[in-house]
Each structure stands twice: as C-alpha cells, then as structure tokens.
Design a protein around this motif. Sequence first.
Motif, short mmCIF file in Angstrom:
data_model
loop_
_atom_site.label_atom_id
_atom_site.label_comp_id
_atom_site.label_asym_id
_atom_site.label_seq_id
_atom_site.Cartn_x
_atom_site.Cartn_y
_atom_site.Cartn_z
N LEU A 112 -15.03 -6.93 7.28
CA LEU A 112 -14.17 -7.07 6.11
C LEU A 112 -12.73 -6.69 6.41
CD1 LEU A 112 -16.60 -5.68 3.39
CD2 LEU A 112 -16.02 -8.06 3.82
N ARG A 113 -12.55 -5.57 7.07
CA ARG A 113 -11.22 -5.14 7.50
C ARG A 113 -11.33 -4.58 8.91
NH1 ARG A 113 -7.63 -7.76 4.53
NH2 ARG A 113 -7.31 -6.98 2.41
N LYS A 114 -10.35 -4.87 9.74
CA LYS A 114 -10.35 -4.36 11.10
C LYS A 114 -9.93 -2.89 11.11
CE LYS A 114 -11.19 -8.61 12.37
NZ LYS A 114 -12.59 -9.01 12.62
N GLN A 115 -10.17 -2.23 12.22
CA GLN A 115 -9.81 -0.82 12.35
C GLN A 115 -8.32 -0.61 12.13
OE1 GLN A 115 -12.02 1.88 12.86
NE2 GLN A 115 -10.16 2.98 12.28
N GLU A 116 -7.51 -1.59 12.55
CA GLU A 116 -6.07 -1.46 12.40
C GLU A 116 -5.67 -1.30 10.93
OE1 GLU A 116 -7.05 -3.33 16.21
OE2 GLU A 116 -7.61 -3.81 14.13
N PHE A 117 -6.40 -1.95 10.04
CA PHE A 117 -6.10 -1.84 8.61
C PHE A 117 -6.31 -0.41 8.13
CE2 PHE A 117 -7.62 -1.69 4.23
CZ PHE A 117 -6.62 -2.36 3.56
N TYR A 118 -7.44 0.18 8.48
CA TYR A 118 -7.73 1.56 8.07
C TYR A 118 -6.72 2.54 8.68
CZ TYR A 118 -12.15 -0.62 6.73
OH TYR A 118 -13.10 -1.44 6.16
N ASP A 119 -6.36 2.30 9.94
CA ASP A 119 -5.39 3.17 10.60
C ASP A 119 -4.03 3.07 9.92
OD1 ASP A 119 -7.36 3.89 12.40
OD2 ASP A 119 -6.67 2.53 13.98
N ALA A 120 -3.60 1.86 9.64
CA ALA A 120 -2.28 1.64 9.06
C ALA A 120 -2.15 2.25 7.68
CB ALA A 120 -1.97 0.14 9.02
N ILE A 168 -8.08 9.88 1.88
CA ILE A 168 -9.20 9.01 1.55
C ILE A 168 -10.19 9.04 2.70
CG2 ILE A 168 -9.96 6.66 1.03
CD1 ILE A 168 -7.19 6.09 -0.09
N VAL A 169 -11.45 9.36 2.40
CA VAL A 169 -12.51 9.40 3.41
C VAL A 169 -13.58 8.40 3.00
CG1 VAL A 169 -14.21 10.78 4.63
CG2 VAL A 169 -12.07 11.84 3.86
N LEU A 170 -13.89 7.46 3.89
CA LEU A 170 -14.92 6.45 3.66
C LEU A 170 -16.11 6.74 4.56
CD1 LEU A 170 -15.86 3.75 2.38
CD2 LEU A 170 -14.59 2.56 4.19
N ILE A 171 -17.25 7.11 3.97
CA ILE A 171 -18.45 7.48 4.72
C ILE A 171 -19.38 6.27 4.82
CG2 ILE A 171 -20.48 8.98 4.75
CD1 ILE A 171 -18.86 11.04 3.19
N MET A 215 0.83 -1.20 0.00
CA MET A 215 0.00 0.00 0.00
C MET A 215 0.87 1.26 0.00
SD MET A 215 -3.26 -1.12 0.47
CE MET A 215 -3.99 -2.70 0.94
N ALA A 216 0.42 2.26 -0.72
CA ALA A 216 1.10 3.55 -0.69
C ALA A 216 0.89 4.21 0.67
CB ALA A 216 0.57 4.45 -1.80
N LYS A 217 1.85 5.00 1.07
CA LYS A 217 1.74 5.74 2.32
C LYS A 217 1.13 7.13 2.07
CE LYS A 217 3.68 2.54 4.80
NZ LYS A 217 2.87 1.76 5.77
N ARG A 218 0.41 7.61 3.04
CA ARG A 218 -0.17 8.95 2.95
C ARG A 218 0.93 9.99 2.93
NH1 ARG A 218 -2.33 13.31 2.23
NH2 ARG A 218 -4.01 14.25 3.44
N ASP A 219 0.86 10.90 1.97
CA ASP A 219 1.82 11.98 1.85
C ASP A 219 1.12 13.28 2.25
OD1 ASP A 219 3.64 13.90 1.17
OD2 ASP A 219 3.88 13.27 -0.92
N ILE A 279 -6.77 5.54 6.04
CA ILE A 279 -8.11 5.64 5.45
C ILE A 279 -9.05 6.10 6.56
CG2 ILE A 279 -9.99 4.36 4.37
CD1 ILE A 279 -7.81 2.41 3.30
N GLU A 280 -9.61 7.29 6.39
CA GLU A 280 -10.51 7.84 7.41
C GLU A 280 -11.89 7.22 7.25
OE1 GLU A 280 -10.45 12.17 7.51
OE2 GLU A 280 -8.55 12.12 6.41
#
Length: 541
Positions: A189-197, A160-163, A124-128, A200-201
């Motif tokens: 589907l994905r744990k909170q740790e995935f979004y944090d890592a 990235i914002v996921l509503i 995955m790309a990192k947030r810049d 992905i908001e």
Amino acid sequence: MDRDLGVDYVEGIVCAEGDIGENEMKQFDLTDAGKVLLVRQNGKLSALGTKCTHYGAPLSSGALSNGRVRCQWHGACFNLTTGDIEDFPGLDSLPCYQVSVEAGQVKVRAKRTELETNKRVKDMAKRDPSNVRTFVIVGGGPSGVTCAQTLREEGFTGRIVLICKENVLPYDRIKVNKAMDSKLEAITLRKQEFYDANDIEVMLDVEATKLDTKDQTVSCNNGYIIKYDKIYIATGSKARKHNCPGNDLPNVITMRDYADAQYVVSQMTEKMHVVVLGVSFIGLEAAAYLAGKVARVTVVGRGAVPLEPVFGREVGGRIMQMFRDKGVQFVMNSGIDRCLEENGKLCAVQLADGQIIRADLCIMGVGSTLYTDFLKTSGVEVNPDGSIDTDLYLEANAQNVYVGGDIANAPVHSIGLDRATIGHYGLAQYHGRIAALNMSGKRTQLRAVPYFWTVLFGKSFRYAGYGKAHEIRVVGSLQDLKFVAFHFDESGKVIGMCSCNRDPIVSQFAELQMQGKTLRKEDLETEPFAWTSTIISCQKM
C-alpha cells in the motif's frame, strides 16, 4: 507550458464552454500532455484526474452525485472541488486543476507530474519533537494505514506508531485470493519511504498482547510497552479451519495472508487436485484463480448454490454455472467429514456422505475469528463474537480507544445507524479515516454505506447495501451476465443492490443511500432505473 517556483505546468484550451452541460462529466485532452476530467455542477466547472486512484477506472463513467464522483468499479469517492478522496478503497486523492473560461473557451492549467501520475498525495504535517503526544495504531491492514496517513493529513504532529502483526509492510490483501502470484512490491500500500518521510513508526512482526486502558499502555510480544494518548485498534480477523480430523495435515490451509498465497503458488502443479471448502468470496476467488492451472478443482459447500446468502439463489446459481463452464466441480449441500493422509501428507477428503475425493491441496474458506482476545481484560467491552461496539465516532466504551475495520460493531448510515460487524475492505479504510479525524479533534460522524465486489473469471459482481433480503428481483439477463438485482426487505424497501455489467448502477445506489434517500418496490414498477436521476437532487424520495 510555464514554470512556477520550479514546477512544470501545462496550460491549454480543452473544449468550448458549450461542450459540457450541467451535471455532466467528460474527458478531454490537455494539449499532448495528458487528459483531464471536466465536470459541471451548479454552474461551476471542475477539472480533475481522469482515473480512480485505486485501480484506474475511467471516472467519466462513474456515478456523479452532489459534489462528488463515485468510482463505478469499487466505490471510491472523490470531491469535485478538491479532488480529495472521501470514501474508499484507495489511498491517493485526485489531482485538481485550475479552470477558467475565456471568450467561451475552457482553459485548464495543470502540473505536468500530476497529469502523468493521475494521483495526488495530500500535504502532510511534519513531526514536531516538542509534541509529546503518542497515537498508537494496532493493525497493519488498510484501516491502520489509512488512519496513520489521515492523522498526518489532518495536522497531527505527535508520534505515530503502527503495529503490524505480519513481517511485511501493509499490502492489498484482496490480491491474496484474486491473484495469488502477485508480487509483494506491486501490492504494497505504501513503501517504506512514505513512512520514513512522514515520521510514521512501523513495527513489523509485532503483535499487541495486552491493553491497559487505565494506564493507557499497550504491551507487545517483543517486550515493548507503549504509552499512548489515543489508540486505534483495527486488528482484523484470522481465517479459521473447519474442525475435522486431519485439518492439521500439510497442504490443508486457509487463505488470509500473502504467505498463504505464496505457499499455494509454490505447491501448484498441472497434476494437482484441489478441494476448496466453502462457497464464500474467499473460496470462490481461490477456485477461480486455480481453475485451468491444476488438474481439477472441486468446491464443497453448504446450501444449494454458492453465495446465496448474499446474492440470492438465482444469481448464485448463475455463478455456479459460470464455474462449471470453466471445469470447476461442485459438491453442494455437503461438507468435509475428515481429511485423509498417506505417508503423512493429505491425499483425499471424505465428505459427510462418505464420498472420498482426491485432494493434494485443501483450501478452507469457512469463516474467521476476530483478533480481539488481547482486549478481554483491558476494560474494553468485547462482544461474545469478538466484535466491539462503537459509537458514531468509532469510540469504544473506554476513553481514548477507537475501533474500526472487521472487529468494529459500528453504526451503519444506510440502515438507520443500527450497528453491524462488516468485513469489507473499503469500509475498513473508511473507518481508518473517520477514526483519525476524531482522534485529531475534528469530530466527524460515520456515514457508512457498505460496498463490496468480487471478480470471478473476469466478470465483476458489485453490491451495495446491507441486510438479509426477503425478496430479490432480477432485471436484465442472468444468462448474459448483464443484470441488476434489487434486494427488498419485508416492507418492500430496497436494502441492497447487486449488478454485473451494469455500471455505474451500484455506485449510484450507494450514493442514493449516502444521501439518506429511500428506494421502494413501487418506485421501480414503471421504470426500474428512473431513480438514478435523483442522486443529483437534494430532495428526498
């Protein structure tokens, strides 16, 4: 075994080179550490994980095509060279191992962790922080999650914002009907740790209320107004109730969300009488889950047999027989006229012919409406049924707006790129991936082949294709539930295929359609399954 930069590897001989032929897939042991799937195609050997990353189907029994394998259970596809997931359901790719041939022996080298998990998350790309672009995803279903993940996989470094309208992280909604007692943590589907890592908001319990395509903003019910550069809308659908008196009584419900399933489980007792209105997949899956757990399940439906519009009368009739064998009652060619109450609670339903059936719980599975009302003044063109037309890249008429999942009236590759609105789980995920690729600037056209399935009393029914059948031919034994049903249009073209206990035939047909090949009635006359050998050929039929 060795170590490379702290990674634990396993290496060993898995077979002789002659043990696997051209266009063959076989599973082999890699020492005592695990198993690998070995595939030879175009003279090249590939070694992959052995099980589909969705629900663990053994891929050695899948459908081998040109450069990929399609899972025989639910249609997920994996690239033979990279292991990357290319079609869905699922989120993870397969591990892909190093292969070499030495002195006629095939040697495989693999990460021990990947052998153990049989799954791989792509880099995955990192947030810049210097990238000020914002991509918004509206919809917390499988389509939205796949879009968010794919954006990072494809190198997007902006915000990235996921509503998400629900107050829980996106989950496998299919389990709502099939296994109502599923624990949320098991189907997330994905744990909170995935979004944090992956930065992905995720905004939970938040609903988009307005889209302004001129200013490129989306307003939310929590007061937030988010400025976007590009937006993907996959809001899905809302289950609706039958419009009859008493439909607002307690215990008259629909089945759509995890909370609905939890409510049914909380109310369920061995003495309960349940009426299910509707003979679609939702209604039948709910009835199958409840059968044997409550005193009585009665299914009320229009038409002569369940699922006739999809599977045809013969297959629908056999499914109804299977339900009756399990004690489920049917009242067909009927409907509910009103829900009756006693002391403020549901006590019975009255049918159109006046018949009254006891009901402590009524589940209505009679269809849905699309979540697109908030778009009606946005500049995005919304069809009368709530769907939104897209082009081959999932773009709507408004600039920088992409649409997918249930609400998309999108081109379908297998029907000559005619548009269709299709509410399938795997297709929704596929839309999420294609939207993300295009949002990332990697122009990619849709190549959609609809594929869906249901499991009823442990029997899996699969279907690939699209369109209303003019004629259906069943090959095999309906009684033994081991058959293939070919669906023909008026010209004799096979537009769909259904099966039970004949894997991987439906996945093979899906690959045939993916390749743009056509199967006709006359091709089936001598040997109805000869065509399966052509899916590893580039020549069109």
